[in-house]
Design a protein around this motif. Sequence first.
Motif, PDB file in Angstrom:
ATOM      1  N   ALA A   1      -5.613  -0.385   1.567  1.00 29.90           N
ATOM      2  CA  ALA A   1      -5.548   0.359   0.308  1.00 29.90           C
ATOM      3  C   ALA A   1      -6.729   1.326   0.190  1.00 29.90           C
ATOM      4  O   ALA A   1      -6.565   2.478  -0.237  1.00 29.90           O
ATOM      5  CB  ALA A   1      -5.515  -0.604  -0.873  1.00 29.90           C
TER       6      ALA A   1
ATOM      7  N   VAL B   1       0.837  -1.201   0.000  1.00 31.38           N
ATOM      8  CA  VAL B   1       0.000   0.000   0.000  1.00 31.38           C
ATOM      9  C   VAL B   1       0.871   1.251   0.000  1.00 31.38           C
ATOM     10  O   VAL B   1       0.595   2.219  -0.725  1.00 31.38           O
ATOM     11  CB  VAL B   1      -0.976  -0.021   1.193  1.00 31.38           C
TER      12      VAL B   1
ATOM     13  N   VAL C   1      -4.343  -1.641  -5.068  1.00 28.46           N
ATOM     14  CA  VAL C   1      -3.329  -2.700  -5.037  1.00 28.46           C
ATOM     15  C   VAL C   1      -4.008  -3.981  -5.513  1.00 28.46           C
ATOM     16  O   VAL C   1      -5.083  -4.343  -5.017  1.00 28.46           O
ATOM     17  CB  VAL C   1      -2.757  -2.911  -3.617  1.00 28.46           C
TER      18      VAL C   1
END
Length: 201
Positions: free
Chosen positions: A73, A47, A80
Amino acid sequence: MNPWHERFDTEEYVYGKEPNQFVIEAAKQLQRGKVLCIAEGEGRNAVYLATLGFDVTAWDYAQSGLDKTQRLAREKGVAVKTELHDLADVEWGFEQWDAIVHIFGHFPEKVMKRTIEGIEQSLRPGGSYISELYTKDQLRYGTGGPRDEALLIKPVNLLQSFEGFFIKHFHIGEVFREEGQLHTGKAHVVQCIFQKRRRDA
């Protein structure tokens, strides 16, 4: 039964939400591109890299960890890609990643050998392998990582495995890591940034 799925199947992020300190430093040397984070756990490094503008994919063996990666995320407002894989039998592609990030992913010898071969194969020329792993001396510290010496790293083996790569960074020694509940203080690690040589280099 998957102990990693059970470990990550909590509300709390057991390794925290902040990226590994070495990932922060190593990211400064990377060109923007496609990054794979292996054994990525709950997604803190993947992230973080996505917040810097990298195109990030996270692999892990625990679905609970991948679910938490997606949650983190969303919190950070980035995307992601997550994929559930066991490194013991995953299919590695050919020259498809600009960087592969491997933070505290410790495996049995056969799986580690297979993983390193896969990394070498699937990095693009000019791509980088970035890792921070516990050495065998970490057993004396007791601040995180496997308690089985066979799962810990002998730094010379990494150098031998990536023979032919350009060494941009290689460090063995003490670091201080406070990463959630399970990495808690002074530790002994090996850090690498190995770059796959371009065909004309």
